[in-house]
Design a protein around this motif. Sequence first.
Motif, PDB file in Angstrom:
ATOM      1  N   LEU A  10       0.723  -1.083   0.108  1.00 32.10           N
ATOM      2  CA  LEU A  10      -0.024  -0.025  -0.150  1.00 32.10           C
ATOM      3  C   LEU A  10       0.976   1.244  -0.013  1.00 32.10           C
ATOM      4  CD1 LEU A  10      -2.738  -1.048   2.867  1.00 32.10           C
ATOM      5  CD2 LEU A  10      -2.986  -1.008   0.170  1.00 32.10           C
ATOM      6  N   ASP A  11       0.294   2.295  -0.476  1.00 30.67           N
ATOM      7  CA  ASP A  11       0.963   3.653  -0.581  1.00 30.67           C
ATOM      8  C   ASP A  11       0.831   4.060   1.020  1.00 30.67           C
ATOM      9  OD1 ASP A  11       1.350   3.686  -3.261  1.00 30.67           O
ATOM     10  OD2 ASP A  11      -0.406   5.101  -3.257  1.00 30.67           O
ATOM     11  N   PRO A  26      -9.588   3.773  -3.087  1.00 30.94           N
ATOM     12  CA  PRO A  26      -9.300   3.637  -4.680  1.00 30.94           C
ATOM     13  C   PRO A  26      -8.065   2.558  -4.787  1.00 30.94           C
ATOM     14  CG  PRO A  26      -8.923   5.431  -3.906  1.00 30.94           C
ATOM     15  CD  PRO A  26      -9.289   5.031  -2.550  1.00 30.94           C
ATOM     16  N   VAL A  27      -8.263   2.099  -6.080  1.00 32.52           N
ATOM     17  CA  VAL A  27      -7.163   1.291  -6.363  1.00 32.52           C
ATOM     18  C   VAL A  27      -5.831   1.780  -6.269  1.00 32.52           C
ATOM     19  CG1 VAL A  27      -8.548  -0.539  -7.649  1.00 32.52           C
ATOM     20  CG2 VAL A  27      -7.606   1.251  -8.918  1.00 32.52           C
ATOM     21  N   ALA A  28      -5.703   3.232  -6.580  1.00 37.09           N
ATOM     22  CA  ALA A  28      -4.620   3.942  -6.452  1.00 37.09           C
ATOM     23  C   ALA A  28      -3.857   3.776  -4.961  1.00 37.09           C
ATOM     24  CB  ALA A  28      -4.522   5.381  -6.975  1.00 37.09           C
ATOM     25  N   ARG A  36      -3.898   7.592 -12.662  1.00 41.94           N
ATOM     26  CA  ARG A  36      -4.301   7.298 -14.092  1.00 41.94           C
ATOM     27  C   ARG A  36      -4.800   6.027 -14.410  1.00 41.94           C
ATOM     28  NH1 ARG A  36      -7.061   7.969 -18.269  1.00 41.94           N
ATOM     29  NH2 ARG A  36      -6.176   7.488 -20.345  1.00 41.94           N
ATOM     30  N   GLN A  37      -3.870   4.874 -13.907  1.00 38.30           N
ATOM     31  CA  GLN A  37      -4.045   3.465 -13.902  1.00 38.30           C
ATOM     32  C   GLN A  37      -5.481   3.159 -13.394  1.00 38.30           C
ATOM     33  OE1 GLN A  37      -0.351   2.413 -12.221  1.00 38.30           O
ATOM     34  NE2 GLN A  37       0.359   1.666 -14.292  1.00 38.30           N
ATOM     35  N   GLY A  38      -5.971   3.838 -12.336  1.00 36.49           N
ATOM     36  CA  GLY A  38      -7.056   3.428 -11.590  1.00 36.49           C
ATOM     37  C   GLY A  38      -7.997   4.071 -12.480  1.00 36.49           C
ATOM     38  N   ASP A  39      -8.033   5.244 -13.073  1.00 37.95           N
ATOM     39  CA  ASP A  39      -9.001   5.582 -14.060  1.00 37.95           C
ATOM     40  C   ASP A  39      -9.150   4.718 -15.081  1.00 37.95           C
ATOM     41  OD1 ASP A  39      -9.420   7.926 -12.386  1.00 37.95           O
ATOM     42  OD2 ASP A  39      -7.930   9.043 -13.706  1.00 37.95           O
ATOM     43  N   LEU A  40      -8.157   4.034 -15.686  1.00 38.22           N
ATOM     44  CA  LEU A  40      -8.307   2.981 -16.749  1.00 38.22           C
ATOM     45  C   LEU A  40      -8.819   1.823 -16.252  1.00 38.22           C
ATOM     46  CD1 LEU A  40      -4.883   3.776 -18.476  1.00 38.22           C
ATOM     47  CD2 LEU A  40      -7.050   4.323 -19.145  1.00 38.22           C
ATOM     48  N   THR A  49     -12.707   0.271  -6.371  1.00 41.89           N
ATOM     49  CA  THR A  49     -12.010   0.100  -5.012  1.00 41.89           C
ATOM     50  C   THR A  49     -11.263  -1.052  -5.364  1.00 41.89           C
ATOM     51  OG1 THR A  49     -14.097  -1.175  -4.380  1.00 41.89           O
ATOM     52  CG2 THR A  49     -14.241   1.240  -3.897  1.00 41.89           C
ATOM     53  N   VAL A  50     -10.346  -1.127  -4.074  1.00 44.35           N
ATOM     54  CA  VAL A  50      -9.582  -2.167  -3.972  1.00 44.35           C
ATOM     55  C   VAL A  50     -10.455  -3.571  -3.840  1.00 44.35           C
ATOM     56  CG1 VAL A  50      -7.956  -3.618  -2.346  1.00 44.35           C
ATOM     57  CG2 VAL A  50      -7.794  -0.960  -2.744  1.00 44.35           C
ATOM     58  N   ALA A  51     -11.545  -3.503  -3.132  1.00 40.46           N
ATOM     59  CA  ALA A  51     -12.469  -4.772  -3.146  1.00 40.46           C
ATOM     60  C   ALA A  51     -12.898  -5.007  -4.506  1.00 40.46           C
ATOM     61  CB  ALA A  51     -13.552  -4.340  -2.257  1.00 40.46           C
TER      62      ALA A  51
END
Length: 72
Positions: A10-11, A26-28, A36-40, A49-51
Amino acid sequence: MAEIDLSKVLDKAWADKSLPEIMAAPVAALKGVSDRQGDLLQEAFGIKTVADLASLKYARWAQALADLDTAK
């Protein structure tokens, strides 16, 4: 139960959060995943989300195939 060093996956801002908070993040929040990858991921698969990412059937299928490959 599996153990994981949250600081490695995790960050920094998310490493001390509760599991429910992390799953709703969020997946970020995952180390190495950019906004940006989360947006994609959201655009392509509806992942917010991570879930959501954890329950993505395509990721689960790929993991099952990888597990079978390493079991040989």
